[in-house]
Design a protein around this motif. Structure first.
Motif, PDB file in Angstrom:
ATOM      1  N   ASP A   1       9.895  -1.567 -10.764  1.00 15.59           N
ATOM      2  CA  ASP A   1      10.999  -0.862 -11.477  1.00 15.59           C
ATOM      3  C   ASP A   1      11.824  -1.928 -12.105  1.00 15.59           C
ATOM      4  O   ASP A   1      12.527  -2.914 -11.422  1.00 15.59           O
ATOM      5  N   LYS A   2      12.334  -1.765 -13.068  1.00 15.71           N
ATOM      6  CA  LYS A   2      13.078  -2.883 -14.108  1.00 15.71           C
ATOM      7  C   LYS A   2      14.450  -2.738 -13.398  1.00 15.71           C
ATOM      8  O   LYS A   2      15.085  -3.849 -13.541  1.00 15.71           O
ATOM      9  N   ASP A   3      15.246  -1.620 -13.010  1.00 13.81           N
ATOM     10  CA  ASP A   3      16.371  -1.536 -12.376  1.00 13.81           C
ATOM     11  C   ASP A   3      16.445  -2.173 -11.027  1.00 13.81           C
ATOM     12  O   ASP A   3      17.648  -2.679 -10.638  1.00 13.81           O
ATOM     13  N   ASN A   4      15.524  -1.821 -10.205  1.00 12.26           N
ATOM     14  CA  ASN A   4      15.464  -2.350  -8.877  1.00 12.26           C
ATOM     15  C   ASN A   4      13.992  -2.939  -8.343  1.00 12.26           C
ATOM     16  O   ASN A   4      13.407  -2.094  -7.683  1.00 12.26           O
ATOM     17  N   PRO A   5      13.794  -4.061  -8.718  1.00 10.86           N
ATOM     18  CA  PRO A   5      12.444  -4.366  -8.527  1.00 10.86           C
ATOM     19  C   PRO A   5      11.953  -4.312  -7.131  1.00 10.86           C
ATOM     20  O   PRO A   5      10.752  -4.065  -6.678  1.00 10.86           O
ATOM     21  N   ALA A   6      12.897  -4.628  -6.372  1.00  8.62           N
ATOM     22  CA  ALA A   6      12.536  -4.676  -4.734  1.00  8.62           C
ATOM     23  C   ALA A   6      11.974  -3.319  -4.222  1.00  8.62           C
ATOM     24  O   ALA A   6      11.458  -3.241  -3.261  1.00  8.62           O
ATOM     25  N   SER A   7      12.450  -1.980  -4.990  1.00 12.12           N
ATOM     26  CA  SER A   7      11.965  -0.834  -4.443  1.00 12.12           C
ATOM     27  C   SER A   7      10.800  -0.722  -4.919  1.00 12.12           C
ATOM     28  O   SER A   7      10.158   0.558  -4.266  1.00 12.12           O
ATOM     29  N   SER A   8      10.160  -1.510  -5.622  1.00 13.16           N
ATOM     30  CA  SER A   8       8.483  -1.014  -5.920  1.00 13.16           C
ATOM     31  C   SER A   8       7.583  -1.541  -4.626  1.00 13.16           C
ATOM     32  O   SER A   8       6.387  -1.004  -5.093  1.00 13.16           O
ATOM     33  N   PHE A   9       8.148  -1.925  -3.679  1.00 17.38           N
ATOM     34  CA  PHE A   9       7.251  -2.289  -2.713  1.00 17.38           C
ATOM     35  C   PHE A   9       7.387  -1.483  -1.375  1.00 17.38           C
ATOM     36  O   PHE A   9       8.503  -1.376  -1.089  1.00 17.38           O
ATOM     37  N   THR A  10       6.480  -1.590  -0.581  1.00 19.07           N
ATOM     38  CA  THR A  10       6.303  -0.613   0.704  1.00 19.07           C
ATOM     39  C   THR A  10       5.729  -1.575   1.619  1.00 19.07           C
ATOM     40  O   THR A  10       4.603  -2.296   1.713  1.00 19.07           O
ATOM     41  N   VAL A  11       6.639  -1.773   2.876  1.00 21.22           N
ATOM     42  CA  VAL A  11       6.064  -2.657   4.093  1.00 21.22           C
ATOM     43  C   VAL A  11       5.393  -1.801   4.917  1.00 21.22           C
ATOM     44  O   VAL A  11       5.985  -0.492   5.498  1.00 21.22           O
ATOM     45  N   LYS A  12       4.161  -2.086   5.536  1.00 19.50           N
ATOM     46  CA  LYS A  12       3.693  -1.442   6.504  1.00 19.50           C
ATOM     47  C   LYS A  12       3.312  -2.450   7.470  1.00 19.50           C
ATOM     48  O   LYS A  12       2.720  -3.475   7.570  1.00 19.50           O
ATOM     49  N   LYS A  13       3.931  -2.220   8.896  1.00 20.89           N
ATOM     50  CA  LYS A  13       3.843  -2.928  10.086  1.00 20.89           C
ATOM     51  C   LYS A  13       2.192  -2.781  10.425  1.00 20.89           C
ATOM     52  O   LYS A  13       1.964  -1.689  10.516  1.00 20.89           O
ATOM     53  N   LYS A  14       1.875  -3.734  11.287  1.00 13.73           N
ATOM     54  CA  LYS A  14       0.680  -3.779  11.939  1.00 13.73           C
ATOM     55  C   LYS A  14       0.829  -4.500  13.466  1.00 13.73           C
ATOM     56  O   LYS A  14       1.667  -4.988  13.640  1.00 13.73           O
ATOM     57  N   SER A  15       0.048  -4.361  14.063  1.00 15.49           N
ATOM     58  CA  SER A  15       0.082  -4.807  15.473  1.00 15.49           C
ATOM     59  C   SER A  15      -0.043  -6.380  15.321  1.00 15.49           C
ATOM     60  O   SER A  15      -0.854  -6.812  14.486  1.00 15.49           O
ATOM     61  N   TRP A  16       0.797  -6.878  16.429  1.00 16.52           N
ATOM     62  CA  TRP A  16       0.414  -8.510  16.719  1.00 16.52           C
ATOM     63  C   TRP A  16      -0.894  -8.882  16.995  1.00 16.52           C
ATOM     64  O   TRP A  16      -1.632  -8.281  17.928  1.00 16.52           O
ATOM     65  N   PRO A  17      -1.486  -9.996  16.533  1.00 13.93           N
ATOM     66  CA  PRO A  17      -2.953 -10.240  16.806  1.00 13.93           C
ATOM     67  C   PRO A  17      -3.136 -10.699  18.585  1.00 13.93           C
ATOM     68  O   PRO A  17      -2.277 -11.251  18.719  1.00 13.93           O
ATOM     69  N   ALA A  18      -3.912 -10.335  19.035  1.00 14.82           N
ATOM     70  CA  ALA A  18      -4.225 -10.571  20.383  1.00 14.82           C
ATOM     71  C   ALA A  18      -4.362 -12.208  20.681  1.00 14.82           C
ATOM     72  O   ALA A  18      -4.012 -12.742  21.697  1.00 14.82           O
TER      73      ALA A  18
END
Length: 853
Positions: free
Chosen positions: A617-634
């Protein structure tokens, strides 16, 4: 000097202080707010400061003695910090991997014939390898309490302590070619002895160091640090002199420091560095700041900052905290596909830790974390049994091919390899142990600072001398919250400091569940000065957000950050294993009887596309990303593409013309925005420190009038009668003009080993063009080598029939050094030019650059 700057994924940006909430008061450099403990009877004064109280001197831990500058922060003894979480897992894997087992594997560490163990200091193995390895091996042993490792470390330490000669010198008697003593390996061994002293308080360490520095004081200046390595790295010698001075107070030691500084390479130049070797820079850039402790001259402190800036201005416009120095930094080689040695990473982390203690500037811990999390963590296989010599921000192959001159050093240096080189194989050992030791530091006012964040506990004397234990629980840098618990046998008053990372604008703290009314800026410290009781708690939140950094000086590429982590394209990694005896390993040496099958090497090849540009997104580049949380590795090991506890998605398009180039590397970046007619896809990004293949400096896709076509690389457009294997015929049209004909930095084309005969070079122009000028910049190594400007040369253009037609036969053909030798002629229409050179008798020749107009 302290400048309010933060490292935003490799680029130094000014950071202005934030205004505080209404009702807070700023006096004497502090911003106050207050909260009550949950018991309601103890005020917890919470302030924001830039430095600890520098009017005090710590009563319990060794800090700088006058006349040295007072210590801003103080290193705790080696076993004060007990790491947990992923750092503990890293250390335990090191214990089972190369660091812990190298003494049984590397020939340089074998005991039979080792000069470090010989009473007379003579033997086959007597330079840097032993102390490089012992520097981390010993500290790792002390931290983990591994008695078998401690006993092994003591064998080498005892040998060093018993090696001192009557003149005060110690260790193997290594000499430079001119006969002068080489002190480089001694400088490393001093670090080993200092850690041993912290662990044991063995007074023999102080005696050896005292006698050694008395010896150095007697050496004439003309013979002191006269070699390459010790001259560049004399700052390490000065550091150890101050370490001893702070324990003995012997004033003559300051004279030795003056002497070492005088004979060390000049790291105080305004517009240059004394050397462009990546490890020398990582170790040497701070030498003036170390010496500043004695001189109090701000120019020395400023010089260290200037050195840091200079290398990044020229070669560090890339993410990951390091720069392009894949042996040496070279003019024109500043793309993110250029890498840095693993040695350079660990030495810079150590330098950052020391710079923080000298300056109190949080900038340096931000940078230490940046290198540790984004670059150093990916230099190993996950079992820590193989490493690679070079790691780059953009790296889509990790193989055993020779990528020179795309990579400066020639050899199989991108491969995961237990024998990646003599230096990194041994020197990598101290990176994580030193990092663990510097998680916590003492402060001048009998307090303690949580300097870098990781699950750990620290035992530290504070306040009136009470020993407290502070436990820290967190999965930082993969999560935002850090929790602390204070355990103490009695109530005790002392200040606890929390570093506010430069990337964090909204840090928040709670004491015993009560929020503090302060708003610190990134790059400051939160100070909690109160009476602490057993079980008191602190909750510290460091909100992370996606940010996008544009590297204007590197083709407007971008990197994507999430808090302290930089992100990389997730590339599917295919590991191809090679038994070590079947692998082309440069300079490999094994001890007799080693089971080589237990020490394989790996090529890592990409099994998914990597040539993407991001659609933002030219006006708000950071809005182009989606963060997906995952579980901590055992297994507490989050630094692989499969085990990372979060992923980020973004739209992207392939760039078909971005391919592997003639050097076997991903082709260099071209200007963004980039045109692409490929379909939009959703791609996944992961932390670059988990990605052993990675693209972390991305082109950006565009479709407007400013968007560029990505031009396919020209292949085989230059040919020559012969070319030295370490040179490159394509160098003559790379656009990199040397400073002089003897310049050793830019890549060139030479006809070596041919001498005294006729040689030729042909250069295609891509299409028929009207030309009237050809200029040649000759290579000539001015008496030190075997290349000279030619005795004479001729110029030809390819005609309609394919024949070569001579041009400007009636004109003088220049063979001058340090300039372009230009020939002009009536305009001709041609698609290729040819240079025929008659070499001087007994000499070869070469060309830096050819310009056709």
């Amino acid at each position: 000097m302290m400048r309010k700057k933060v490292v935003v994924q490799g680029f130094v940006l000014a950071c202005s202080a934030l205004l505080l909430a209404v009702g807070c008061k700023k006096e004497s450099g502090e911003i106050s707010g207050c909260c009550q403990s949950t018991s309601g009877d103890i005020a917890a004064a919470v302030t924001v400061v830039e430095q600890p109280d520098m009017t005090a001197v710590n009563s319990f831990y060794v800090s700088n003695k006058a006349p040295l500058e007072p210590s801003k922060f103080i290193k705790l003894p080696v076993t004060s910090v007990t790491p947990g979480g992923w750092v503990k897992e890293f250390l335990e894997r090191q214990q089972k991997g190369l660091t812990g087992q190298l003494g049984h594997v590397s020939a340089w560490l074998q005991k039979d014939g080792n000069a470090w163990l010989a009473a007379d200091g003579k033997g086959d193995w007597g330079w840097e390898e032993v102390p490089y390895w012992l520097k981390g091996f010993g500290d790792l042993a002390y931290i983990l309490g591994d008695q078998k490792m401690i006993d092994e470390a003591r064998v080498w330490v005892e040998a060093a302590l018993n090696s001192q000669r009557d003149n005060g010198d110690f260790g193997p008697d290594q000499r430079h070619g001119n006969g002068d003593r080489d002190y480089w390996a001694n400088m490393i061994m001093l670090y080993c002895l200092e850690s041993y002293y912290e662990y044991t308080e063995d007074p023999r360490v102080l005696t050896l160091m005292t006698n050694f520095f008395k010896h150095q004081l007697t050496v004439p200046d003309d013979n002191m640090l006269s070699g390459y390595w010790d001259k560049m790295r004399g700052g390490d010698n000065i550091y150890s002199i101050y370490w001893l001075y702070n324990r003995t107070g012997d004033e003559w030691l300051l004279d030795v420091a003056d002497k070492i500084h005088k004979n060390t390479a000049n790291w105080c130049m305004e517009n240059d560095l004394p050397n462009w070797h990546n490890v020398n820079i990582a170790q040497g850039f701070l030498e003036p700041a170390v010496y500043y402790l004695q001189t109090h001259d701000k120019k020395h402190l400023e010089a260290a900052y200037n050195n840091f800036d200079k290398i990044r201005e020229l070669y560090g416009q890339v993410p990951g905290g390091m720069w392009g120095g894949d042996e040496n930094s070279r003019k024109g080689y500043d793309d993110p596909r250029q890498g840095v040695e693993t040695c350079g990473m660990v030495e810079h982390m150590q330098a950052d830790e020391r710079m923080f203690r000298i300056t109190g500037d949080i900038f340096w811990l931000d940078h230490c974390e940046e290198v540790a999390y984004n670059t150093y963590s990916t230099a190993f296989t996950k079992d820590f049994k193989a490493l690679r010599y070079i790691t780059s921000p953009n790296m889509v192959r990790s193989d055993q091919d020779n990528h020179h001159p795309g990579i400066d050093n020639g050899g199989p240096f991108l491969m995961m390899n237990p024998f990646s080189s003599r230096c990194c194989q041994h020197n990598h050992s101290h990176g994580w142990p030193y990092y663990a030791e510097n998680l916590w530091m003492a402060t001048p006012d009998n307090g303690v600072c949580a300097a870098m964040f990781c699950s750990s506990s620290v035992k530290v004397k504070v306040g009136d001398g009470t020993e407290v234990t502070i436990s820290e629980k967190t999965n930082y840098p993969f999560e935002e919250t850090v929790k602390f618990t204070v355990n103490t046998s009695k109530a005790v008053t002392f200040p606890l400091y929390l570093r506010v990372p430069g990337w964090c604008a909204d840090a928040a703290v709670k004491v015993n569940g009560k929020a503090a009314d302060v708003s610190p800026a990134g790059g400051e410290l939160i100070k909690i000065a109160r009476e602490w009781k057993d079980g008191d708690t602190i909750s510290y939140d460091l909100p992370m957000a996606i940010t996008v950094k544009t590297w204007e000086k590197n083709h407007n590429s971008v990197s994507v950050n999430y808090g302290p982590l930089t992100l990389s394209l997730k590339i599917k990694e295919r590991y191809d294993m090679f038994p070590s005896d079947e692998t082309a390993i440069w300079d490999s040496k094994w001890q007799a009887g080693v089971d080589k099958s237990q020490w394989p090497s790996y090529e890592i090849q990409p099994d998914s596309p990597w040539n993407y540009g991001l659609v933002l997104d030219k006006d708000n580049p950071a809005s182009s990303f989606t963060v997906k949380k995952k579980s901590w590795p055992a297994d507490d090991y989050p630094f692989t593409t499969d085990s990372v506890p979060f992923e980020v998605t973004v739209k992207a398009k392939k760039i078909p013309n971005w391919t592997i180039d003639r050097y076997g590397l991903c082709a260099i970046l071209q200007d963004s925005p980039v045109l692409s007619n490929e379909p939009v896809e959703t791609v996944t990004l992961v932390p670059m420190g988990a990605a052993r293949l990675r693209i972390s400096a991305f082109p950006v896709i565009g479709d407007g009038p400013d968007a560029h076509e990505w031009v396919a690389e020209e292949m085989d457009t230059v040919r020559a009668s012969c070319c030295n294997g370490s040179d490159d015929v394509m160098a003559v049209k790379d656009g990199i003009v040397p400073e002089r004909s003897s310049d050793s930095d830019p890549v060139r084309m030479t006809w070596w080993p041919m001498k005294g005969n006729k040689q030729w070079l042909e250069m295609d122009l891509g299409e028929k063009k009207k030309i009237s000028s050809v200029a040649v910049y000759w290579f000539d190594d001015t008496g030190e080598g075997e290349c000279r400007v030619p005795a004479s040369w001729k110029l030809f253009a390819r005609g309609e029939s394919g024949s070569w037609d001579e041009l400007a036969a009636d004109k003088a053909h220049g063979v001058e050094v340090d300039k372009f030798n230009e020939l002009t002629f009536p305009e001709v229409d041609t698609d290729s030019v040819r240079i025929e050179a008659k070499l001087q008798p007994n000499f070869s020749g070469g060309i830096f650059e050819v310009q056709v107009k």
